[in-house]
Design an enzyme around this catalytic site. Structure first.
Site, PDB file in Angstrom:
ATOM      1  N   SER A 110      41.316  12.498  -2.914  1.00  0.00           N
ATOM      2  CA  SER A 110      41.239  11.929  -4.249  1.00  0.00           C
ATOM      3  C   SER A 110      42.282  10.823  -4.310  1.00  0.00           C
ATOM      4  CB  SER A 110      41.521  13.012  -5.278  1.00  0.00           C
ATOM      5  OG  SER A 110      42.707  13.686  -4.932  1.00  0.00           O
ATOM      6  N   ALA A 145      37.490  16.366  -1.351  1.00  0.00           N
ATOM      7  CA  ALA A 145      38.307  17.437  -1.915  1.00  0.00           C
ATOM      8  C   ALA A 145      37.495  18.309  -2.865  1.00  0.00           C
ATOM      9  CB  ALA A 145      39.498  16.836  -2.641  1.00  0.00           C
ATOM     10  N   GLY A 146      36.677  17.703  -3.669  1.00  0.00           N
ATOM     11  CA  GLY A 146      35.973  18.450  -4.712  1.00  0.00           C
ATOM     12  C   GLY A 146      36.895  18.623  -5.906  1.00  0.00           C
ATOM     13  N   HIS A 177      34.765   6.516  -6.867  1.00  0.00           N
ATOM     14  CA  HIS A 177      34.617   5.484  -5.844  1.00  0.00           C
ATOM     15  C   HIS A 177      35.895   4.642  -5.737  1.00  0.00           C
ATOM     16  CE1 HIS A 177      29.971   5.704  -6.254  1.00  0.00           C
ATOM     17  NE2 HIS A 177      30.509   6.762  -5.679  1.00  0.00           N
ATOM     18  N   HIS A 202      26.846  10.658   2.452  1.00  0.00           N
ATOM     19  CA  HIS A 202      26.980  12.033   1.957  1.00  0.00           C
ATOM     20  C   HIS A 202      25.732  12.630   1.325  1.00  0.00           C
ATOM     21  CE1 HIS A 202      31.448  10.957   1.340  1.00  0.00           C
ATOM     22  NE2 HIS A 202      31.248  11.459   2.527  1.00  0.00           N
ATOM     23  N   ASN A 203      24.969  11.815   0.629  1.00  0.00           N
ATOM     24  CA  ASN A 203      23.846  12.354  -0.137  1.00  0.00           C
ATOM     25  C   ASN A 203      22.541  11.845   0.455  1.00  0.00           C
ATOM     26  OD1 ASN A 203      25.834  13.348  -1.819  1.00  0.00           O
ATOM     27  ND2 ASN A 203      25.578  11.763  -3.365  1.00  0.00           N
ATOM     28  N   HIS A 219      32.813  16.900   2.618  1.00  0.00           N
ATOM     29  CA  HIS A 219      32.819  15.465   2.334  1.00  0.00           C
ATOM     30  C   HIS A 219      34.041  15.010   1.553  1.00  0.00           C
ATOM     31  CE1 HIS A 219      31.808  16.160  -1.799  1.00  0.00           C
ATOM     32  NE2 HIS A 219      31.444  14.937  -2.031  1.00  0.00           N
ATOM     33  N   CYS A 241      25.663   7.807  -1.017  1.00  0.00           N
ATOM     34  CA  CYS A 241      27.074   7.583  -1.307  1.00  0.00           C
ATOM     35  C   CYS A 241      27.829   7.976  -0.032  1.00  0.00           C
ATOM     36  CB  CYS A 241      27.487   8.471  -2.472  1.00  0.00           C
ATOM     37  SG  CYS A 241      29.216   8.329  -2.877  1.00  0.00           S
ATOM     38  N   ASP A 280      23.429   9.662  -6.563  1.00  0.00           N
ATOM     39  CA  ASP A 280      24.062   8.566  -5.825  1.00  0.00           C
ATOM     40  C   ASP A 280      23.652   8.672  -4.366  1.00  0.00           C
ATOM     41  OD1 ASP A 280      25.400   6.335  -5.258  1.00  0.00           O
ATOM     42  OD2 ASP A 280      27.374   7.043  -5.854  1.00  0.00           O
TER      43      ASP A 280
END
Lengths: 476, 140
Positions: A375, A401-402, A203, A324-325, A399, A98, A95
């Site tokens: 989240s 929570a993970g 998303h 982010h990516n 970026h 993103c 992505d």
């Protein structure tokens, strides 16, 4: 993770001494508690990245690091083209670009009370979200290439937003060096109906309220005050980016041996920056960055349209837009000298400190806004880049929570309907096409974003400015 | 020997798809079923339309990723879901048929859209009981 594998440099910095084929050390920024919970795969992946040719300084991971593809998610690594450095499709991910953008509204909590439900419904109908949703804009071949070259600038020229928005987007809303001719017909076809769509998974589009301000001066510069209503949009380059990632990953896996690159993990697929394949990827990847910027710009326009109907007094200027990516060419100090590096951030946010020339003039003293999405149903944070952060990890921060558990496990633990009802009980309205999707994204399936943000702050990655809580979430 | 089956296996951020069967071809078919099951219950997908697909890769593992990516591409561009597959392999060349129907969000309730098949936890191998396993993590 076994902490004995690390040398503890400070309370929030953990070092892996180079061994075997590692060219540089590995460094993870996190609290002891986050380190203990972190997947052991992060250690392996940070170590693997440190083996890639031309890597500079260290292979870094942010406090939200988790098991990714080749690179850990939350991984940052920079490469020097002059030293045989590589560009990695796996190091950017599927992505591409993103990211998150946050819009100010000028509204306060009480302005929303009477219209919250109506606003949630109107946004849910206006914002195409979830698998199979299509946007209202269809691009022909010529217009597709213009979009891939122009990014958010293209979108503004087509009437989606204003020139003032562009100042508040990385790269001024238009990634230079994009080469639409390196984007396959398949990738373009996959994007044909997906401009102005949110996508799915984690998303979202959220209406949020600022609940706490930690750094009033910076918050004032950002235009953010306690009680303010803001809107955040989290999405990426949609099908086009996914297809580019897929195609180049394969090409790089097959080509790597020819370049004399021994991949510790196939997912680390890469090519020398100076090679034709490396340049082709950079051209395509930059086009995908533009696609993501254009996409978020169109979604911004749709959001403004909804607000103009429901709350006509609101103006929605852009606070900032982060990606982010990405892999970007940036100048950083290496051994006291400025050097052009290809900085990969995989699930990590650029966090430039005060005074950086790439920041808009009116934010230059405050530092770059760093937008950290929580989240669904949990807080998000606004941070600011710092001078100290620029000295390490090339001005990068976490970026999000993970995930703390797999989708599989989340499905076993929660029902989507119950998650929606529970959150409604807390005043958070969720709108989603899929109850299973809601269950998979349940707040409890993620790490505590507050802990991640605190660690990023303490580790000097970026400074905490404000916390926002969700009021309405349109889930992709 | 194990009957043909598909399953998911956990990955922290995403999800793994696995097909197990007596033949490599059926293992590929089952992996495709597992892919559909990431999105929706495969039983809700009616085999109304058939499409033909083919791909080629340097080895069986790369071929599995190609096969799944081809399906992801067809799902995205045709706005379809697939619930039945027939795979034929000749060396590292794959020819397949996939049956499915147009995605109807109100009926299929798609949980998530798959972005791509990855090389993570990628494995195509014959197991000690002679059954074949074909698996990888998909990015959602």
């Amino acid at each position: 993770m076994d902490l004995a594998l690390f040398e503890r440099v400070s309370e929030f910095e953990w070092r892996i001494r180079p061994f075997g084929r590692m060219r540089v050390p590995g460094v993870i920024f996190a609290s002891e508690a986050l380190m203990r919970e972190m997947d052991a795969k992060v250690y392996e992946q940070v170590t693997n990245v440190a083996m890639l040719p031309g890597i500079v300084g260290a292979s870094f991971a942010m406090p939200d690091a988790h098991w990714g593809y080749g690179f850990p998610i939350g991984g940052v690594a920079a490469f020097d083209a002059d030293a045989g450095g590589v560009v990695s499709a796996g190091g950017v991910g599927f992505d591409i670009s993103c990211g998150v953008r946050t819009l100010l509204t000028g509204l306060h909590g009480e302005d929303l009370d009477a219209v919250k439900e109506r606003l949630a419904e109107a946004l849910y109908h206006a914002i195409p979200a979830g698998m199979g949703s299509t946007g209202a804009i269809r691009l022909d071949a010529v217009e597709m290439d213009r979009m891939l070259k122009g990014g958010a600038r293209w979108a503004v020229e087509r009437g989606f937003g204003s020139a003032a928005d562009l100042e508040r987007i990385e790269e001024g809303g238009c990634m230079k060096g994009a080469d639409p001719s390196q984007v396959s017909d398949q990738a373009k076809k996959r994007q044909r109906d997906e401009m102005g769509t949110l996508g799915s998974g984690n998303h979202y589009l959220e209406i949020q309220q600022v609940t706490e301000v930690y750094a009033p001066e910076i918050a004032a510069a950002f235009g953010v005050g306690e009680g303010d209503i803001v809107v955040s949009i989290h999405c990426g380059s949609r099908g086009l980016g996914h297809q580019i990632g897929t195609e180049f990953l394969k090409r790089m896996v097959i080509a790597a041996p020819g370049y004399g690159i021994e991949l510790p993990d196939r997912e680390l697929a890469c090519a020398p920056i100076a090679s034709p394949l490396g340049q082709e990827y950079l051209g395509a990847m930059r086009a995908a960055i533009n696609c993501a910027l254009a996409n978020r710009q169109i979604l911004t326009h749709l959001t403004r349209q909804v607000f103009s109907e429901v709350l006509p007094q609101a103006r929605l200027p852009l606070l900032y837009d982060v990606s982010h990516n990405t892999c970007k060419v940036e100048e950083h100090k290496v051994d006291g000298r400025l050097k052009k590096l290809h900085v990969h951030r995989k699930g990590a946010t650029r966090a430039f400190g005060p005074g950086h020339p790439d920041l808009p003039r009116d934010l230059r003293d405050a530092g770059q806004p760093v937008l950290i999405g929580g989240s669904m149903g949990t807080s998000s944070y606004i941070l600011a880049g710092t001078e100290a952060g620029m000295q390490r990890a090339f001005g990068s921060a976490c970026h999000g929570a993970g995930r703390a558990m797999s989708r599989h496990q989340a499905l076993r633990n929660w029902s989507g309907r119950k998650v929606v009802d529970d959150l409604a009980g807390h005043g958070i309205l969720i709108r989603s096409l899929s109850m299973r999707g809601v269950a998979e994204e349940a707040p409890g399936a993620y790490k505590d974003v507050g802990e991640v943000v605190d660690a990023a702050d303490h580790a000097g990655r970026a400074r905490k400015v404000a916390r926002v809580k969700p009021l309405v979430c349109i889930k992709g | 020997m194990a009957a043909a089956r598909w399953e998911h296996f956990p990955h922290q951020a995403d999800i793994g798809v696995r097909g197990v069967s007596a033949t490599l071809e059926q293992a590929f078919e089952q992996a495709a079923m597992a892919l559909t099951a990431v999105i929706t219950d495969p039983a809700t997908v009616a085999p109304r339309e058939m499409i033909r697909l083919s791909c080629e890769a340097p080895d069986a593992e790369l071929l599995l990723v190609d096969w799944l990516n081809l399906l992801i591409y067809e799902m995205a561009t045709r706005n379809m879901l697939f619930g039945r597959f027939e795979v034929h392999l000749q060396g590292n060349r794959l020819a397949a048929q996939a049956w499915g129907e147009a995605l109807e969000p109100a009926r299929h309730h798609p949980a998530v859209e798959v972005k791509g098949a990855t090389y993570t936890a990628l494995r195509v191998a014959q197991q000690p009981d002679e059954s074949w396993v074909a698996q990888c993590v998909v990015d959602v």
